[in-house]
Write a protein that holds these residues in place. Structure first.
Motif, PDB file in Angstrom:
ATOM      1  N   VAL A   1       0.873  -1.423   0.181  1.00  0.00           N
ATOM      2  CA  VAL A   1       0.130  -0.063   0.006  1.00  0.00           C
ATOM      3  C   VAL A   1       0.841   1.111  -0.065  1.00  0.00           C
ATOM      4  N   ARG A   2       1.831   1.210   0.831  1.00  0.00           N
ATOM      5  CA  ARG A   2       2.690   2.658   1.068  1.00  0.00           C
ATOM      6  C   ARG A   2       3.519   2.863  -0.347  1.00  0.00           C
ATOM      7  N   LYS A   3       3.942   1.541  -1.026  1.00  0.00           N
ATOM      8  CA  LYS A   3       4.657   1.753  -2.220  1.00  0.00           C
ATOM      9  C   LYS A   3       3.920   2.248  -3.461  1.00  0.00           C
ATOM     10  N   LEU A   4       2.573   1.940  -3.479  1.00  0.00           N
ATOM     11  CA  LEU A   4       1.619   2.284  -4.621  1.00  0.00           C
ATOM     12  C   LEU A   4       1.296   3.460  -4.187  1.00  0.00           C
ATOM     13  N   GLU A   5       1.137   3.933  -3.191  1.00  0.00           N
ATOM     14  CA  GLU A   5       0.570   5.320  -2.704  1.00  0.00           C
ATOM     15  C   GLU A   5       1.832   6.461  -3.231  1.00  0.00           C
ATOM     16  N   ALA A   6       3.209   5.887  -3.191  1.00  0.00           N
ATOM     17  CA  ALA A   6       4.206   6.880  -3.615  1.00  0.00           C
ATOM     18  C   ALA A   6       4.340   6.764  -5.053  1.00  0.00           C
ATOM     19  N   LEU A   7       4.120   5.624  -5.796  1.00  0.00           N
ATOM     20  CA  LEU A   7       4.319   5.537  -7.126  1.00  0.00           C
ATOM     21  C   LEU A   7       3.025   5.816  -8.143  1.00  0.00           C
ATOM     22  N   ILE A   8       1.829   5.890  -7.699  1.00  0.00           N
ATOM     23  CA  ILE A   8       0.636   6.125  -8.446  1.00  0.00           C
ATOM     24  C   ILE A   8       1.113   7.628  -9.011  1.00  0.00           C
ATOM     25  N   PRO A   9       1.249   8.679  -7.993  1.00  0.00           N
ATOM     26  CA  PRO A   9       1.410   9.928  -8.615  1.00  0.00           C
ATOM     27  C   PRO A   9       2.020  10.169  -9.849  1.00  0.00           C
ATOM     28  N   ARG A  10       3.148   9.375 -10.051  1.00  0.00           N
ATOM     29  CA  ARG A  10       3.932   9.498 -11.072  1.00  0.00           C
ATOM     30  C   ARG A  10       3.876   8.812 -12.408  1.00  0.00           C
ATOM     31  N   ILE A  11       2.616   8.150 -12.360  1.00  0.00           N
ATOM     32  CA  ILE A  11       2.213   7.452 -13.556  1.00  0.00           C
ATOM     33  C   ILE A  11       1.034   8.414 -14.263  1.00  0.00           C
ATOM     34  N   GLU A  12       1.570   8.719 -15.624  1.00  0.00           N
ATOM     35  CA  GLU A  12       0.821   9.983 -16.358  1.00  0.00           C
ATOM     36  C   GLU A  12      -0.349   9.165 -17.099  1.00  0.00           C
ATOM     37  N   VAL A  13      -0.123   8.048 -17.703  1.00  0.00           N
ATOM     38  CA  VAL A  13      -1.146   7.313 -18.415  1.00  0.00           C
ATOM     39  C   VAL A  13      -2.343   6.845 -17.603  1.00  0.00           C
ATOM     40  N   PRO A  14      -3.480   7.468 -17.988  1.00  0.00           N
ATOM     41  CA  PRO A  14      -4.770   7.093 -17.152  1.00  0.00           C
ATOM     42  C   PRO A  14      -5.112   5.711 -16.880  1.00  0.00           C
ATOM     43  N   ALA A  15      -4.783   4.872 -17.847  1.00  0.00           N
ATOM     44  CA  ALA A  15      -5.060   3.385 -17.915  1.00  0.00           C
ATOM     45  C   ALA A  15      -4.255   2.624 -17.012  1.00  0.00           C
ATOM     46  N   ALA A  16      -3.026   3.043 -16.829  1.00  0.00           N
ATOM     47  CA  ALA A  16      -1.898   2.292 -15.976  1.00  0.00           C
ATOM     48  C   ALA A  16      -2.218   2.991 -14.529  1.00  0.00           C
ATOM     49  N   ARG A  17      -2.708   4.127 -14.357  1.00  0.00           N
ATOM     50  CA  ARG A  17      -2.790   4.812 -13.151  1.00  0.00           C
ATOM     51  C   ARG A  17      -4.114   4.279 -12.304  1.00  0.00           C
ATOM     52  N   GLU A  18      -5.123   3.849 -13.296  1.00  0.00           N
ATOM     53  CA  GLU A  18      -6.232   3.226 -12.659  1.00  0.00           C
ATOM     54  C   GLU A  18      -5.897   1.984 -12.300  1.00  0.00           C
ATOM     55  N   ASP A  19      -5.285   1.307 -13.067  1.00  0.00           N
ATOM     56  CA  ASP A  19      -4.947  -0.241 -12.936  1.00  0.00           C
ATOM     57  C   ASP A  19      -4.219  -0.273 -11.488  1.00  0.00           C
ATOM     58  N   LEU A  20      -3.277   0.677 -11.108  1.00  0.00           N
ATOM     59  CA  LEU A  20      -2.640   0.821 -10.031  1.00  0.00           C
ATOM     60  C   LEU A  20      -3.476   1.028  -8.828  1.00  0.00           C
ATOM     61  N   LYS A  21      -4.586   1.960  -9.109  1.00  0.00           N
ATOM     62  CA  LYS A  21      -5.362   2.256  -8.176  1.00  0.00           C
ATOM     63  C   LYS A  21      -6.206   1.267  -7.632  1.00  0.00           C
ATOM     64  N   ALA A  22      -6.704   0.432  -8.429  1.00  0.00           N
ATOM     65  CA  ALA A  22      -7.541  -0.745  -8.304  1.00  0.00           C
ATOM     66  C   ALA A  22      -6.606  -1.783  -7.264  1.00  0.00           C
ATOM     67  N   MET A  23      -5.430  -1.887  -7.625  1.00  0.00           N
ATOM     68  CA  MET A  23      -4.601  -2.805  -6.968  1.00  0.00           C
ATOM     69  C   MET A  23      -4.562  -2.176  -5.465  1.00  0.00           C
ATOM     70  N   LEU A  24      -4.359  -0.926  -5.346  1.00  0.00           N
ATOM     71  CA  LEU A  24      -4.136  -0.347  -4.121  1.00  0.00           C
ATOM     72  C   LEU A  24      -5.330  -0.463  -3.240  1.00  0.00           C
ATOM     73  N   GLN A  25      -6.643  -0.405  -3.882  1.00  0.00           N
ATOM     74  CA  GLN A  25      -7.818  -0.580  -3.225  1.00  0.00           C
ATOM     75  C   GLN A  25      -8.062  -1.819  -2.580  1.00  0.00           C
ATOM     76  N   ALA A  26      -7.609  -3.041  -3.454  1.00  0.00           N
ATOM     77  CA  ALA A  26      -7.858  -4.304  -3.290  1.00  0.00           C
ATOM     78  C   ALA A  26      -6.955  -4.811  -2.068  1.00  0.00           C
ATOM     79  N   HIS A  27      -5.721  -4.063  -2.186  1.00  0.00           N
ATOM     80  CA  HIS A  27      -4.744  -4.428  -0.823  1.00  0.00           C
ATOM     81  C   HIS A  27      -5.270  -3.845   0.707  1.00  0.00           C
ATOM     82  N   ARG A  28      -6.048  -2.593   0.536  1.00  0.00           N
ATOM     83  CA  ARG A  28      -6.782  -2.177   1.756  1.00  0.00           C
ATOM     84  C   ARG A  28      -7.854  -3.100   2.103  1.00  0.00           C
TER      85      ARG A  28
END
Length: 327
Positions: free
Chosen positions: A113-140
């Motif tokens: 969770v902590r790693k994803l929170e730091a990484l997601i703001p660096r991803i500009e492409v919407p599809a990739a960013r949304e995929d990682l956000k879904a991964m973040l929410q699933a882990h929570r």
């Protein structure tokens, strides 16, 4: 980590260093997810309870899914995904007790969770960013599910239905305060600190997250331990022996510290929205608020009992103040 974002659609990075940092973070997550998948798979084979087995199987399925997602994302950046498995797998499987291993797995999920929170703001492409956000929410979500397995264990916010009324005799009252409050506070605060740390870690980006709560509770813990040690080592033995002409000063010191404890309780309640969880709070957050309310009530009752019942028996000026108090 450099804050320069990545745009995999054009493969443009501000620098090669930034590109390698992002890819390194993605591969580190991939290795960790692969380790988590193995832990969940091998742990599931040891479980016979259907409900727990289903939970661990869900975690395994999610970990496999996120491994595939991370591999696709890394390939979309024009790089080769790591084939390694993180060291977390070996460390987890060295834990023989399944419950303790699940707690360790949850700590690994919180790390992701902590790693994803730091990484997601660096991803500009919407599809990739949304995929990682879904991964973040699933882990929570999975963290909350595992924590709920242990939430039914006796805890600091369990109601106390057997509290006896405090005795009036000073010696007996001192013994009552030690048992009912000093012993209880020594259990309450470490558990509160643990709960606060979990909520602050897992829900760091929630607008209502109690930021700084863990630090405040650690300060309260240190201060209260010091305060209780002084009462137990100096003042209470004097009071249990019937007091003396020297008790006025230590009583005044303790009452001054009680005022500081009261200010800390006000900070605690403000930081937790008066110990009220948000509507979308997980079970850990709800438990944190319930435990916070119980601790605050206990500490305030503790202070009142000493200030208004115990100390006035040995300092007549306090008895006069309490007798004239119109509250």
């Amino acid at each position: 980590m450099n804050s320069t974002p990545l745009n995999p659609a054009t493969d443009v990075l501000a620098s090669d260093v930034a590109r390698q940092e992002v890819l390194s973070a993605l591969n580190e997550l991939l290795e960790a997810e692969r380790a988590g998948a193995r832990v969940a798979m091998e742990t599931g084979r040891e479980i016979t309870a259907p409900e727990l087995a289903a939970l661990v199987e869900d975690i395994h399925r999610d970990e496999v899914r996120w491994c595939s997602l991370l591999m696709r994302t890394i390939k979309s950046f024009g790089a080769t995904p790591s084939s390694a498995t993180g060291a977390f797998w070996g460390k987890a499987m060295d834990i023989p007790d399944v419950d303790e291993r699940l707690k360790f797995l949850n700590r690994g999920q919180a790390w992701v969770v902590r790693k994803l929170e730091a990484l997601i703001p660096r991803i500009e492409v919407p599809a990739a960013r949304e995929d990682l956000k879904a991964m973040l929410q699933a882990h929570r979500h999975n963290i909350d599910r595992v924590e709920s397995r242990f939430a039914s264990q006796p805890s600091i916010d369990s109601p106390r239905t057997t509290d006896e009324p405090p005795p009036s005799d000073a010696s007996a009252l001192v013994a009552y305060i030690l048992r009912r409050f000093h012993e209880v506070h020594r259990r309450q605060l470490p558990e509160l600190i643990q709960l606060a740390n979990k909520v602050e870690t897992v829900h760091a980006d929630h607008p209502s997250a109690p930021r700084g709560l863990t630090v405040l509770l650690e300060q309260m813990h240190s201060e209260l331990l010091d305060h209780m040690a002084k009462e137990e080592g100096v003042l209470f033995p004097m009071l249990a022996r019937g007091g003396s002409s020297f008790v006025t000063h230590p009583i005044c010191v303790m009452m001054s510290e009680h005022e500081e404890h009261g200010r800390r309780v006000a900070q605690l309640m403000a930081m937790t929205c008066q110990a009220t969880p948000p509507e979308d709070a997980c079970r850990t957050w709800v438990q944190l608020c319930s435990a916070t309310r119980q601790f605050a009530d206990d500490l305030q009752q503790h202070i009142r009992l000493e200030n208004e019942v115990l100390f006035p028996q040995f300092d007549l000026s306090l008895a006069h103040v309490q007798g004239s108090d119109s509250r």
